[in-house]
Design an enzyme around this catalytic site. Structure first.
Site, PDB file in Angstrom:
ATOM      1  N   LYS A  53      65.239  12.742  61.786  1.00  0.00           N
ATOM      2  CA  LYS A  53      64.932  13.711  60.726  1.00  0.00           C
ATOM      3  C   LYS A  53      64.952  13.035  59.356  1.00  0.00           C
ATOM      4  O   LYS A  53      64.082  13.274  58.525  1.00  0.00           O
ATOM      5  CB  LYS A  53      65.927  14.884  60.801  1.00  0.00           C
ATOM      6  CG  LYS A  53      65.656  15.784  62.001  1.00  0.00           C
ATOM      7  CD  LYS A  53      66.768  16.767  62.312  1.00  0.00           C
ATOM      8  CE  LYS A  53      66.449  17.472  63.648  1.00  0.00           C
ATOM      9  NZ  LYS A  53      67.507  18.342  64.129  1.00  0.00           N
ATOM     10  N   GLN A  97      73.403  20.336  62.561  1.00  0.00           N
ATOM     11  CA  GLN A  97      72.937  19.859  63.868  1.00  0.00           C
ATOM     12  C   GLN A  97      73.767  20.492  64.989  1.00  0.00           C
ATOM     13  O   GLN A  97      74.976  20.296  65.058  1.00  0.00           O
ATOM     14  CB  GLN A  97      73.041  18.319  63.916  1.00  0.00           C
ATOM     15  CG  GLN A  97      72.508  17.708  65.189  1.00  0.00           C
ATOM     16  CD  GLN A  97      70.987  17.833  65.333  1.00  0.00           C
ATOM     17  OE1 GLN A  97      70.234  17.700  64.374  1.00  0.00           O
ATOM     18  NE2 GLN A  97      70.537  18.119  66.541  1.00  0.00           N
ATOM     19  N   ASP A 120      66.380  25.871  59.506  1.00  0.00           N
ATOM     20  CA  ASP A 120      66.268  25.928  60.969  1.00  0.00           C
ATOM     21  C   ASP A 120      66.296  27.373  61.472  1.00  0.00           C
ATOM     22  O   ASP A 120      66.322  27.612  62.685  1.00  0.00           O
ATOM     23  CB  ASP A 120      67.365  25.092  61.634  1.00  0.00           C
ATOM     24  CG  ASP A 120      66.805  24.235  62.771  1.00  0.00           C
ATOM     25  OD1 ASP A 120      65.616  24.404  63.111  1.00  0.00           O
ATOM     26  OD2 ASP A 120      67.545  23.423  63.327  1.00  0.00           O
TER      27      ASP A 120
END
Ligand code: NAD
Length: 285
Positions: A53, A97, A120
């Site tokens: 990323k 994450q 996200d």
């Protein structure tokens, strides 16, 4: 082979667009899009995903910062960092994450991410917008968005199709099921407690598999000419394997995503797009 989705190529196309958007934002507003990621623990795949990323951010000109915590970090410390990042004007997107170590409550952490920076799409407000069919109001999770993008890139119609999703996680299974439903597919969601999985998968026009069970789906479970997305990633001795027995299923599918090189790179590209969207929203709202 045309029927094998080239996730890397799709991602490169998106990155080109993102690069131009970064330049445009810098020229117009004098700011650089900024993404912060939070990684807890030493899980090797998670460390790799974070690296990928940040490399993508570097390639496109997005400023990115990673905050790394040891395994035993308390929830309070993460929530405190989230508060700090959320108050900063130069951080437009925040990604935690997942999966997190077991002692941390992922749902509480999802709830704490400011929906405007939630690139996200895990905050319940963003999830709620997805549920009521108002996806553009906020952010949806990157992997399902990548699948929808790939369907568009390959001109696959969704409306009226039977879509079967195997896996019902908050990160992939549920949101992709909702996104397909929002586009008028008839959607079946299967999971570990589904009896006779094959009965459902073998009638899918669009099959999305996200279980993390290596080789779960064989050719006998797939309809002739189905479109198959394999989201699963299982690491064995440094190699990655999908949930679909690729060699077996490829002759039957009309389109199929490989592992690696399918859904993964598109997911990363979607994160970049979402960071641009968050930056644009921050200057125009
Ligand atoms: P998860 O690990 O939270 O849950 C697994 C899901 O699979 C559950 O819904 C469970 O009920 C279902 N399942 C497990 N065994 C099953 C079986 N035998 N039959 C039917 N269903 C079964 O799910 P997740 O976080 O969505 O991750 C799934 C996989 O996708 C993992 O391998 C993960 O690494 C991968 N993943 C990949 C990307 C990407 O960008 N490519 C992104 C997210 C997750």
């Amino acid at each position: 082979m045309d029927k094998v989705i080239d996730g890397k190529k799709i991602a490169e196309g998106i990155e080109e667009k993102v690069k131009q958007e970064v330049r445009g934002i810098e020229e117009r507003y004098g700011i650089t899009p900024g993404l912060a990621t939070i990684l807890v623990g030493e899980d090797p795949p998670s460390k790799l995903y974070i690296k990928l990323k940040h490399w993508a951010c570097q390639r496109t000109g997005i400023k990115s910062e990673n905050y790394k915590f040891p395994e035993e970090t308390s929830e309070g410390e993460i929530l405190e960092l989230l508060d700090e990042l959320q108050s900063r004007n130069d951080i437009h997107g925040i990604l935690v994450q997942f999966p997190l170590p077991k002692h941390l409550d992922e749902k509480r952490i999802m709830q704490h991410i400011n929906p405007k920076k939630d690139v996200d799409g895990f905050n319940p407000l963003n999830f709620g917008n997805l549920l009521i069919g108002n996806e553009s109001a906020g952010f949806v999770p990157c992997t399902p968005q990548g699948i929808i993008h790939a369907l568009g890139a390959y001109n696959i119609a969704i409306q009226g199709k039977h879509a079967v999703v195997v896996g019902h996680s908050n990160i992939v299974g549920k949101p992709i099921a909702l996104m397909l439903l929002n586009r008028n597919a008839t959607v079946t969601v299967c999971h570990v407690y589904t009896h006779d999985l094959k009965r459902y998968t073998s009638s899918a026009d669009i099959l999305v598999v996200a279980t993390g069970v290596r080789g779960l789906i064989g050719a006998d479970m797939v309809k002739q000419d189905a479109v198959v997305f394999d989201v699963g990633i299982t690491w064995v001795d440094g190699h990655v394997y999908g949930d679909v027995r690729f060699e077996e299923v490829v002759p039957k599918a009309s389109l199929i995503s490989p592992v690696p090189g399918g859904v993964g790179p598109i997911t990363v590209a979607m994160l970049l797009e979402h960071t641009i969207k968050a930056t644009q929203k921050s200057v125009t709202h």
